[in-house]
Motif scaffolding. Structure first.
Motif, PDB file in Angstrom:
ATOM      1  N   SER A 171      37.035  47.504  76.117  1.00 23.32           N
ATOM      2  CA  SER A 171      38.103  46.677  76.871  1.00 23.32           C
ATOM      3  C   SER A 171      37.443  45.486  77.355  1.00 23.32           C
ATOM      4  O   SER A 171      38.302  44.418  77.629  1.00 23.32           O
ATOM      5  N   GLN A 172      36.340  45.662  77.758  1.00 17.87           N
ATOM      6  CA  GLN A 172      35.705  44.391  78.599  1.00 17.87           C
ATOM      7  C   GLN A 172      35.245  43.532  77.515  1.00 17.87           C
ATOM      8  O   GLN A 172      35.032  42.197  77.908  1.00 17.87           O
ATOM      9  N   ALA A 173      34.799  43.939  76.414  1.00 20.17           N
ATOM     10  CA  ALA A 173      34.370  43.067  75.417  1.00 20.17           C
ATOM     11  C   ALA A 173      35.355  42.051  74.801  1.00 20.17           C
ATOM     12  O   ALA A 173      36.715  42.182  74.928  1.00 20.17           O
ATOM     13  N   LEU A 174      35.035  40.859  74.215  1.00 22.61           N
ATOM     14  CA  LEU A 174      36.049  39.861  73.680  1.00 22.61           C
ATOM     15  C   LEU A 174      36.853  40.756  72.391  1.00 22.61           C
ATOM     16  O   LEU A 174      36.270  41.507  71.916  1.00 22.61           O
ATOM     17  N   VAL A 197      33.676  43.734  64.931  1.00 22.41           N
ATOM     18  CA  VAL A 197      32.589  43.245  65.812  1.00 22.41           C
ATOM     19  C   VAL A 197      33.317  42.665  66.842  1.00 22.41           C
ATOM     20  O   VAL A 197      34.121  41.932  66.982  1.00 22.41           O
ATOM     21  N   GLN A 198      32.723  43.090  68.040  1.00 21.15           N
ATOM     22  CA  GLN A 198      33.130  42.559  69.493  1.00 21.15           C
ATOM     23  C   GLN A 198      31.975  41.961  70.004  1.00 21.15           C
ATOM     24  O   GLN A 198      30.676  42.670  70.336  1.00 21.15           O
ATOM     25  N   VAL A 199      31.920  40.991  70.802  1.00 17.97           N
ATOM     26  CA  VAL A 199      31.029  40.446  71.517  1.00 17.97           C
ATOM     27  C   VAL A 199      31.094  40.670  73.111  1.00 17.97           C
ATOM     28  O   VAL A 199      32.232  40.334  73.556  1.00 17.97           O
ATOM     29  N   LEU A 200      30.080  41.207  73.699  1.00 15.95           N
ATOM     30  CA  LEU A 200      30.540  41.464  75.231  1.00 15.95           C
ATOM     31  C   LEU A 200      30.006  40.141  75.816  1.00 15.95           C
ATOM     32  O   LEU A 200      28.701  39.774  75.817  1.00 15.95           O
ATOM     33  N   PRO A 201      30.787  39.409  76.575  1.00 18.05           N
ATOM     34  CA  PRO A 201      30.397  37.915  77.130  1.00 18.05           C
ATOM     35  C   PRO A 201      29.492  38.291  78.160  1.00 18.05           C
ATOM     36  O   PRO A 201      29.432  39.205  78.872  1.00 18.05           O
ATOM     37  N   LEU A 202      28.870  37.098  78.669  1.00 11.83           N
ATOM     38  CA  LEU A 202      27.821  37.042  79.664  1.00 11.83           C
ATOM     39  C   LEU A 202      28.478  37.355  81.007  1.00 11.83           C
ATOM     40  O   LEU A 202      28.002  37.534  81.808  1.00 11.83           O
ATOM     41  N   VAL A 244      28.469  44.056  70.864  1.00 17.14           N
ATOM     42  CA  VAL A 244      26.895  43.494  70.845  1.00 17.14           C
ATOM     43  C   VAL A 244      26.971  42.498  71.881  1.00 17.14           C
ATOM     44  O   VAL A 244      28.122  41.644  72.128  1.00 17.14           O
ATOM     45  N   ASP A 245      26.043  42.460  72.719  1.00 20.84           N
ATOM     46  CA  ASP A 245      25.937  41.561  74.054  1.00 20.84           C
ATOM     47  C   ASP A 245      25.798  40.116  73.638  1.00 20.84           C
ATOM     48  O   ASP A 245      24.881  39.780  72.727  1.00 20.84           O
ATOM     49  N   GLU A 246      26.496  39.176  74.161  1.00 26.82           N
ATOM     50  CA  GLU A 246      26.371  37.763  73.889  1.00 26.82           C
ATOM     51  C   GLU A 246      24.969  37.325  73.704  1.00 26.82           C
ATOM     52  O   GLU A 246      24.641  36.546  72.826  1.00 26.82           O
ATOM     53  N   HIS A 247      24.054  37.665  74.671  1.00 25.93           N
ATOM     54  CA  HIS A 247      22.592  37.020  74.702  1.00 25.93           C
ATOM     55  C   HIS A 247      22.092  37.532  73.481  1.00 25.93           C
ATOM     56  O   HIS A 247      20.850  36.709  73.109  1.00 25.93           O
ATOM     57  N   VAL A 248      22.169  38.363  72.915  1.00 30.27           N
ATOM     58  CA  VAL A 248      21.409  38.967  71.632  1.00 30.27           C
ATOM     59  C   VAL A 248      21.292  37.888  70.513  1.00 30.27           C
ATOM     60  O   VAL A 248      20.417  37.542  69.955  1.00 30.27           O
ATOM     61  N   PHE A 249      22.660  37.118  70.610  1.00 33.27           N
ATOM     62  CA  PHE A 249      22.678  35.958  69.470  1.00 33.27           C
ATOM     63  C   PHE A 249      22.180  34.692  69.935  1.00 33.27           C
ATOM     64  O   PHE A 249      21.845  33.810  69.259  1.00 33.27           O
ATOM     65  N   SER A 255      35.787  37.097  69.380  1.00 33.07           N
ATOM     66  CA  SER A 255      34.329  37.326  69.279  1.00 33.07           C
ATOM     67  C   SER A 255      33.927  36.651  67.833  1.00 33.07           C
ATOM     68  O   SER A 255      32.704  35.714  68.004  1.00 33.07           O
ATOM     69  N   ARG A 256      34.935  36.453  67.094  1.00 28.98           N
ATOM     70  CA  ARG A 256      34.471  35.846  65.626  1.00 28.98           C
ATOM     71  C   ARG A 256      34.636  33.949  66.028  1.00 28.98           C
ATOM     72  O   ARG A 256      33.626  33.225  65.606  1.00 28.98           O
ATOM     73  N   GLY A 257      35.596  33.743  66.906  1.00 22.44           N
ATOM     74  CA  GLY A 257      35.706  32.441  67.345  1.00 22.44           C
ATOM     75  C   GLY A 257      34.335  32.014  68.110  1.00 22.44           C
ATOM     76  O   GLY A 257      33.936  30.690  67.945  1.00 22.44           O
ATOM     77  N   LEU A 258      33.707  32.835  68.930  1.00 21.66           N
ATOM     78  CA  LEU A 258      32.576  32.515  69.727  1.00 21.66           C
ATOM     79  C   LEU A 258      31.341  32.419  68.863  1.00 21.66           C
ATOM     80  O   LEU A 258      30.641  31.421  69.150  1.00 21.66           O
ATOM     81  N   LEU A 259      31.111  33.402  68.191  1.00 22.62           N
ATOM     82  CA  LEU A 259      30.140  33.057  66.958  1.00 22.62           C
ATOM     83  C   LEU A 259      30.056  31.931  66.185  1.00 22.62           C
ATOM     84  O   LEU A 259      29.056  31.469  66.025  1.00 22.62           O
ATOM     85  N   THR A 260      31.288  31.658  65.846  1.00 23.79           N
ATOM     86  CA  THR A 260      31.394  30.533  64.881  1.00 23.79           C
ATOM     87  C   THR A 260      30.942  29.179  65.906  1.00 23.79           C
ATOM     88  O   THR A 260      30.382  28.193  65.336  1.00 23.79           O
ATOM     89  N   ARG A 261      31.369  29.024  67.091  1.00 26.00           N
ATOM     90  CA  ARG A 261      31.089  28.084  68.034  1.00 26.00           C
ATOM     91  C   ARG A 261      29.569  28.096  68.201  1.00 26.00           C
ATOM     92  O   ARG A 261      28.725  27.178  68.162  1.00 26.00           O
TER      93      ARG A 261
END
Length: 280
Positions: A261-264, A203-208, A170-175, A269-275
């Motif tokens: 491969s490009q996503a976190l 779940v992996q976040v694709l960073p901006l 999922v793209d980061e900006h979605v959150f 990803s869990r760390g980013l979502l927690t922050r």
């Protein structure tokens, strides 16, 4: 959009269900007319008696291979193939999404990339309700309830199928979009983190910072059936595209692999979502 709307009939009003039960009755008629019990038919078409029973009871969407073998063995003269094209099961699903929704229930692996909003399988009730209540043209209160109920029912897949592998990118900006307000977004991230803790969910976040990536053409999803067949689904405004062409599937596989491969990583990803949750 499937997860914004159309996977639960945002592209049109709910249509009557029951076609699987009707197909099952027709199939049973052909079987009995040919002189087969379910147990006797099973080895002839190389599907279990339990599978046949599930089809006849309207609980399972029959695979193309099942239909093809049954057509030949039961001398159905193309009737089963024609009837199978009109199958649907769950009320509240858009007609173009129903075939995919039924395959989801049988899949052994499911890969989703989404760049517009949180995928439907990961949404909270509050988040989904916000989407449906703000759909254009507006839905009635009854229609909103049908949509929300269908979405929540579909989400049971994550826990009801512990042997199925679910991968979400999922793209980061979605959150970062405050859909439904801060409280709804907090609850959404908590829910996504909870889903990501399941052993069969990744779940992996694709960073901006990924300024260019293979998902620029839009969202996509792939699944593998128990027969090791691969299908794909892509969706746009008021429509969905069900894909089975091997060349197209191969292309989407390559894009999905590159995105992973490009996503976190799942942990990052869990760390980013927690922050992100803490910053709300």
């Amino acid at each position: 959009m499937e997860d914004a709307s159309t996977d639960t009939c945002d592209g049109g009003k709910p249509e009557p269900s029951g076609s699987l039960r009707t197909f099952g009755a027709v199939y049973q008629g052909f079987r009995e007319n040919a002189g087969f019990t379910q147990e006797a038919l099973a080895p002839a078409i190389r599907y279990s008696a339990h599978y046949i029973g599930s089809v006849e009871q309207g609980r399972r969407l029959p695979s193309k291979t099942f239909i093809d073998r049954s057509e030949e063995t039961l001398n159905a003269n193309g009737v089963l193939r024609k009837a199978a094209k009109r199958l649907s099961k769950q009320p509240g699903l858009a007609r173009w999404f129903r075939e995919w929704a039924e395959l989801e229930k049988q899949a052994i692996s499911l890969y989703t990339y989404e760049c517009r909003l949180v995928p439907g399988l990961l949404q909270t009730e509050a988040y989904a309700r916000t989407l449906f209540e703000n759909r254009v043209p507006l839905l009635s209160e009854e229609e909103v309830e049908i949509q929300v109920t269908a979405r929540l029912e579909r989400q049971k897949l994550l826990r009801d199928r512990p042997n199925t592998y679910f991968s979400f990118i999922v793209d980061e900006h979605v959150f970062t979009r405050p859909t439904g307000g801060v409280d709804t977004v907090r609850g959404l991230i908590d829910h996504v983190l909870g889903c990501a803790s399941l052993r069969n969910v990744e779940v992996q976040v694709l960073p901006l910072e990924r300024s260019v990536h293979p998902g620029m053409d839009g969202p996509m999803r792939l699944l593998e059936t128990p027969d090791n067949e691969w299908f794909a689904y892509c969706e746009g405004q008021e429509s969905g595209l069900f894909l089975s062409d091997p060349k197209t599937i191969s292309t989407l596989h390559m894009r999905c692999a590159k995105l992973r491969s490009q996503a976190l990583t799942p942990d990052d990803s869990r760390g980013l979502l927690t922050r992100m949750r803490g910053a709300l």
